[in-house]
Design an enzyme around this catalytic site. Structure first.
Site, PDB file in Angstrom:
ATOM      1  N   ASP A 191      54.739 -10.971 -14.382  1.00 55.58           N
ATOM      2  CA  ASP A 191      56.081 -10.232 -14.262  1.00 55.58           C
ATOM      3  C   ASP A 191      56.016  -9.507 -14.704  1.00 55.58           C
ATOM      4  O   ASP A 191      57.426  -8.431 -13.852  1.00 55.58           O
ATOM      5  CB  ASP A 191      56.244 -10.995 -15.631  1.00 55.58           C
ATOM      6  CG  ASP A 191      55.745 -10.646 -17.516  1.00 55.58           C
ATOM      7  OD1 ASP A 191      54.841 -10.519 -17.014  1.00 55.58           O
ATOM      8  OD2 ASP A 191      56.292 -10.579 -18.473  1.00 55.58           O
TER       9      ASP A 191
ATOM     10  N   ASP B 112      59.695  -3.639 -20.405  1.00 58.09           N
ATOM     11  CA  ASP B 112      60.206  -5.038 -20.339  1.00 58.09           C
ATOM     12  C   ASP B 112      59.887  -5.876 -21.678  1.00 58.09           C
ATOM     13  O   ASP B 112      59.064  -6.195 -22.350  1.00 58.09           O
ATOM     14  CB  ASP B 112      59.571  -6.532 -19.306  1.00 58.09           C
ATOM     15  CG  ASP B 112      59.823  -7.103 -18.366  1.00 58.09           C
ATOM     16  OD1 ASP B 112      60.510  -7.995 -19.656  1.00 58.09           O
ATOM     17  OD2 ASP B 112      59.387  -8.277 -18.389  1.00 58.09           O
TER      18      ASP B 112
HETATM   19  C1  LIG Z   1      52.217  -9.345 -21.295  1.00 56.00           C
HETATM   20  C2  LIG Z   1      52.850 -10.668 -20.866  1.00 56.00           C
HETATM   21  C3  LIG Z   1      52.106 -11.918 -22.137  1.00 56.00           C
HETATM   22  C4  LIG Z   1      54.194 -10.536 -21.515  1.00 56.00           C
HETATM   23  O1  LIG Z   1      54.287 -11.861 -21.586  1.00 56.00           O
HETATM   24  P1  LIG Z   1      56.056 -11.844 -21.712  1.00 56.00           P
HETATM   25  O2  LIG Z   1      56.683 -11.239 -22.965  1.00 56.00           O
HETATM   26  O3  LIG Z   1      57.375 -11.374 -20.549  1.00 56.00           O
HETATM   27  O4  LIG Z   1      56.472 -14.122 -21.950  1.00 56.00           O
HETATM   28  C5  LIG Z   1      52.293 -11.426 -19.582  1.00 56.00           C
HETATM   29  O5  LIG Z   1      52.591 -10.108 -19.153  1.00 56.00           O
HETATM   30  C6  LIG Z   1      50.694 -11.278 -19.696  1.00 56.00           C
HETATM   31  O6  LIG Z   1      50.829 -12.162 -20.284  1.00 56.00           O
HETATM   32  N1  LIG Z   1      49.720  -9.725 -19.115  1.00 56.00           N
HETATM   33  C7  LIG Z   1      48.460 -10.130 -19.136  1.00 56.00           C
HETATM   34  C8  LIG Z   1      47.573  -9.162 -19.388  1.00 56.00           C
HETATM   35  C9  LIG Z   1      48.161  -8.447 -18.270  1.00 56.00           C
HETATM   36  O7  LIG Z   1      48.614  -8.192 -18.570  1.00 56.00           O
HETATM   37  O8  LIG Z   1      47.169  -7.170 -18.929  1.00 56.00           O
HETATM   38  K   LIG Z   2      57.501  -8.919 -21.760  1.00 55.46           K
END
Ligand SMILES: CC(C)(COP(=O)(O)O)[C@@H](O)C(=O)NCCC(=O)O
Ligand SMILES: [K+]
Ligand SMILES: Nc1ncnc2c1ncn2[C@@H]1O[C@H](COP(=O)(O)OP(=O)(O)O)[C@@H](O)[C@H]1O
Length: 255
Positions: free
Chosen positions: A110, A130
Site C-alpha cells: 500500500d 497513509d
Molecule cells: C504498515 C501496514 C500494516 C499498513 O497497513 P494498513 O493500515 O494500510 O492496513 C502495511 O503496510 C504492512 O503490513 N507493511 C509491512 C511492513 C512494512 O511496511 O515495513
Molecule cells: K495505512
C-alpha cells in the site's frame, strides 16, 4: 477500464477505474481472513452490475494486498470472473522510484502504491501519510528514492486500545471536539483523538524536513485522513485517491 482491489487490514475495496484514480463503482468488505473465492466472485459480480457495467468492459486488473492470507483468493476470483491475470503489486516491478530499505520485500505494497502515485504528481522530497488501520509515513527524497518509513498505531485502533484498557473510558465513535481542552470525559477523548494525531503529523513533518535538510511536501491519504488533516498546522495536501492513482500508474508501467 481497470478492475482494482486494495486489500487493507480493515477493509477490502474493490473498484472499477475508467480514468486515473477515480472509481466509477466500488464495493467495500470488512477484511476477514476466512473469506472465500466464491465471496469475492460474488463481490465482483455485484461491483460490475451496480452501475450497469459488464465484465467485457474490464480490460485489466491490479491487486494490492497487505494481507497475504487473502491475496490468492482475490487473484483466483479475478481470474475466474474476468479471464485476466491481475497485476499483483510488488517491490520488484517498475515503480517509477527506487527503494533504499534493508528489506524492500517487506515494505507494505500500500505504501509502494501511494509512492507510485505521488512521484507522478508531486515534486521534491515527499512525506506521505497513509491513515488506515496503521498510520504510515513514507519518505522519499527529491531524487525519487524511497528511503524509509514511520509506522505507528492508526487513529481507530489506538482509540479502541485506550477504551479496552481503561475501565472508566467509554467506547466512542469519533466526533469533532468543541475545543482542545475538554470539560468531560467524552470531549476529552474526542480532543485526544484529533489533536494527538494532528500534532504527531505536524511534528513528524518538521523532524523529517530537519533530517533531510530540505523542505518536504506532505501528503495525507487513507480512510481517516479527512478528519485529522484539518486540525494540522503544517501545510498538507489531502489526496484521498492517492493509492488508487498509484495502482493506475503501476498498471501502466507494468502491464
Ligand atoms: C504498515 C501496514 C500494516 C499498513 O497497513 P494498513 O493500515 O494500510 O492496513 C502495511 O503496510 C504492512 O503490513 N507493511 C509491512 C511492513 C512494512 O511496511 O515495513
Ligand atoms: K495505512
Ligand atoms: N471515511 C471514514 N470515516 C471514518 N472512519 C473511517 C473512514 N474510512 C475508514 N475509517 C475507519 O478507519 C479505519 C481504517 O480503515 P481503512 O482506511 O479502510 O484501512 P485499511 O486500508 O487499513 O483497511 C477503520 O477502523 C475504518 O472503520
Amino acid at each position: 477500464m481497470l478492475l482494482t482491489v486494495d486489500i487493507g487490514n480493515t477493509n477490502v475495496v474493490m473498484g472499477l477505474m475508467p480514468t486515473r484514480g477515480e472509481l466509477a463503482s466500488q464495493l467495500r468488505f470488512p477484511t476477514d481472513k476466512r473469506r472465500t473465492v466464491r465471496e469475492f466472485m460474488d463481490g465482483f459480480e455485484a461491483l460490475v452490475a451496480m452501475h450497469g457495467f459488464d465484465f467485457s468492459d474490464v480490460t485489466g486488473a491490479v491487486v494490492s494486498s497487505v494481507v497475504p492470507e487473502l491475496t490468492e483468493s482475490v487473484v483466483a476470483s479475478v481470474r475466474a470472473k474476468t479471464n485476466l491475470e491481475p497485476l499483483v503489486v510488488n517491490y520488484k516491478m517498475n515503480l517509477g522510484f527506487s527503494i533504499d530499505m534493508d528489506t524492500p520485500e517487506r515494505l507494505g505494497v500500500d505504501m509502494i502504491a501511494d509512492a507510485a502515485g505521488a512521484v507522478n504528481d508531486y515534486d521534491g522530497a515527499l512525506a506521505i501519510f497513509d491513515m488506515g488501520t496503521a498510520t504510515t509515513c513514507s519518505v522519499l527524497t527529491s531524487d525519487r528514492t524511497y528511503i524509509g518509513s514511520i509506522i505507528y498505531p492508526g487513529v481507530v485502533i489506538s482509540q479502541d486500545a485506550l477504551t479496552a484498557q481503561c475501565s472508566q473510558l467509554p467506547f466512542i465513535k469519533f466526533e469533532k471536539p468543541k475545543g482542545l481542552i475538554g470539560k468531560n470525559t467524552v470531549e476529552c477523548m474526542y480532543s485526544g483523538v484529533l489533536y494527538s494525531n494532528a500534532a504527531t503529523i505536524d511534528g513528524l513533518i518538521d523532524r523529517i524536513a530537519d533530517e533531510l535538510g530540505e523542505p518536504v511536501t506532505a501528503i495525507a491519504t487513507g480512510g481517516v485522513s479527512r478528519m485529522i488533516v484539518p486540525a494540522c498546522r503544517r501545510k498538507i495536501v489531502h489526496d484521498p485517491n492517492l493509492l488508487l492513482k498509484g495502482l493506475w500508474d503501476l498498471y501502466k508501467l507494468n502491464a
